[in-house]
Write a protein that holds these residues in place. Structure first.
Motif, PDB file in Angstrom:
ATOM      1  N   UNK A 116      28.334  49.389  30.503  1.00 55.23           N
ATOM      2  CA  UNK A 116      28.198  50.562  29.637  1.00 55.23           C
ATOM      3  C   UNK A 116      29.423  51.477  29.773  1.00 55.23           C
ATOM      4  N   UNK A 117      29.866  51.657  31.011  1.00 52.52           N
ATOM      5  CA  UNK A 117      31.035  52.501  31.230  1.00 52.52           C
ATOM      6  C   UNK A 117      32.271  51.945  30.562  1.00 52.52           C
ATOM      7  N   UNK A 118      32.466  50.639  30.677  1.00 49.46           N
ATOM      8  CA  UNK A 118      33.634  50.001  30.073  1.00 49.46           C
ATOM      9  C   UNK A 118      33.578  50.060  28.550  1.00 49.46           C
ATOM     10  N   UNK A 119      32.382  49.870  27.995  1.00 45.37           N
ATOM     11  CA  UNK A 119      32.238  49.896  26.543  1.00 45.37           C
ATOM     12  C   UNK A 119      32.499  51.293  25.976  1.00 45.37           C
ATOM     13  N   UNK A 120      31.890  52.306  26.586  1.00 44.20           N
ATOM     14  CA  UNK A 120      32.002  53.658  26.047  1.00 44.20           C
ATOM     15  C   UNK A 120      33.344  54.320  26.360  1.00 44.20           C
ATOM     16  N   UNK A 121      33.844  54.117  27.578  1.00 41.20           N
ATOM     17  CA  UNK A 121      35.049  54.835  27.989  1.00 41.20           C
ATOM     18  C   UNK A 121      36.342  54.070  27.747  1.00 41.20           C
ATOM     19  N   UNK A 122      36.269  52.745  27.790  1.00 41.46           N
ATOM     20  CA  UNK A 122      37.479  51.928  27.623  1.00 41.46           C
ATOM     21  C   UNK A 122      37.424  51.031  26.389  1.00 41.46           C
ATOM     22  N   UNK A 123      36.297  51.056  25.691  1.00 41.16           N
ATOM     23  CA  UNK A 123      36.103  50.235  24.482  1.00 41.16           C
ATOM     24  C   UNK A 123      36.303  48.752  24.776  1.00 41.16           C
ATOM     25  N   UNK A 181      34.031  59.199  24.675  1.00 41.26           N
ATOM     26  CA  UNK A 181      32.626  59.045  25.065  1.00 41.26           C
ATOM     27  C   UNK A 181      32.505  58.795  26.563  1.00 41.26           C
ATOM     28  N   UNK A 182      31.344  59.108  27.096  1.00 44.91           N
ATOM     29  CA  UNK A 182      31.070  58.865  28.511  1.00 44.91           C
ATOM     30  C   UNK A 182      29.675  58.281  28.673  1.00 44.91           C
ATOM     31  N   UNK A 183      29.566  57.315  29.549  1.00 41.16           N
ATOM     32  CA  UNK A 183      28.252  56.744  29.859  1.00 41.16           C
ATOM     33  C   UNK A 183      27.463  57.735  30.699  1.00 41.16           C
ATOM     34  N   UNK A 184      26.138  57.507  30.803  1.00 46.31           N
ATOM     35  CA  UNK A 184      25.309  58.405  31.609  1.00 46.31           C
ATOM     36  C   UNK A 184      25.797  58.440  33.064  1.00 46.31           C
ATOM     37  N   UNK A 185      26.322  57.324  33.520  1.00 49.45           N
ATOM     38  CA  UNK A 185      27.031  57.265  34.802  1.00 49.45           C
ATOM     39  C   UNK A 185      28.441  56.781  34.471  1.00 49.45           C
ATOM     40  N   UNK A 186      29.419  57.665  34.589  1.00 46.75           N
ATOM     41  CA  UNK A 186      30.784  57.349  34.183  1.00 46.75           C
ATOM     42  C   UNK A 186      31.401  56.277  35.082  1.00 46.75           C
ATOM     43  N   UNK A 187      32.505  55.702  34.629  1.00 43.19           N
ATOM     44  CA  UNK A 187      33.210  54.714  35.456  1.00 43.19           C
ATOM     45  C   UNK A 187      33.659  55.334  36.778  1.00 43.19           C
ATOM     46  N   UNK A 188      34.115  56.591  36.707  1.00 46.95           N
ATOM     47  CA  UNK A 188      34.521  57.292  37.930  1.00 46.95           C
ATOM     48  C   UNK A 188      33.346  57.416  38.885  1.00 46.95           C
TER      49      UNK A 188
END
Length: 255
Positions: free
Chosen positions: A117-124, A189-196
């Motif tokens: 989810x993080x990769x999709x939303x933040x890094x596409x 965009x950011x996932x509910x739990x970000x990649x960071x």
């Protein structure tokens, strides 16, 4: 009688302390061995990124390959339970680890899905399960094959699992962080739990916890001789050697 009882208790405590120190030294030595490997001390993928030779395709493929290890960790842990079924404390820890990987502490969302989810939303980036490079397939199936070959050698299998747990934190901190930083995206965009947050949760909580709890679970068996320290170390080194080759081969990708 009381004095004899006290002496017996003191001797037992001394034995426990000596065993604890022996195990502490044992695991410290494994940690030192791990840090000597190039994939952690001077990672070739990170070197390629810093040299400006990492194309977008290369970065995406490498992140996708790393995600393959995240996918396979649960089957590896589950498979290890068979080899270690005579050691209840270890099996208990393996089950807890699997539960956490499947989302017990992350609102039912598996760790793999959190990363996706993080990769999709933040890094596409869309992670493709089962669409890994040949190098990664050889690495993952190599681990699986080694676990199968050593299934009646619980000490060796336990060492393999400990290696996967022990290397997870520095692997995330040193390599994956660099990969994610290098992937450019216009997404806001950011996932509910970000990649960071994903990386931080794993480097500060999940992975150190898995490593330390597993070490605690096996320590008594290693100290008593129920598990062989020599075979445990051999299993540990086997995984480290495989990881060394894997990261080197990923760095040499033509992408």
């Amino acid at each position: 009688m009381i004095e004899k009882g006290e002496n017996k208790m003191n001797n037992q405590l001394n034995n426990v302390n000596e065993e604890s120190m022996e195990m502490k030294t044992f695991f410290e030595n494994l940690e030192s061995k791990m840090r000597e490997y190039r994939f952690l001390s001077d990672n070739p993928v990170v070197k390629r990124i810093k040299a400006g030779k990492g194309s977008k395709q290369f970065l995406v493929e490498t992140v996708n390959d790393y995600a393959g290890l995240v996918v396979f960790i649960v089957p590896f842990l589950a498979k290890a339970q068979y080899s270690l079924k005579k050691f209840p404390e270890i099996v208990k820890e393996l089950k807890q680890n699997i539960s956490e990987e499947r989302g017990a502490k992350t609102q039912g969302i598996t760790h793999h899905d959190l990363l996706n989810r993080g990769l999709l939303l933040e890094k596409e980036i869309t992670i493709c399960k089962n669409d890994w490079t040949n190098e990664t397939l050889e690495f993952l199936y190599g681990i699986d094959e080694a676990m199968h070959e050593q299934k009646k050698n619980p000490s060796f299998v336990a060492g393999m699992i400990y290696a996967l747990e022990d290397s997870a934190t520095p692997e995330l901190a040193i390599i994956v962080t660099q990969l994610l930083s290098a992937i450019q995206s216009d997404s806001t965009a950011h996932a509910e739990i970000s990649l960071k947050d994903f990386v931080q949760m794993h480097t500060e909580d999940f992975e150190p916890g898995h490593r330390d709890r597993f070490a605690e679970a096996v320590a008594g068996y290693l100290g008593s001789g129920a598990l062989s320290q020599k075979e445990f170390t051999a299993g540990f080194i086997t995984i480290m050697d495989m990881m060394e080759v894997w990261w080197q081969e990923l760095a040499q990708s033509q992408s």
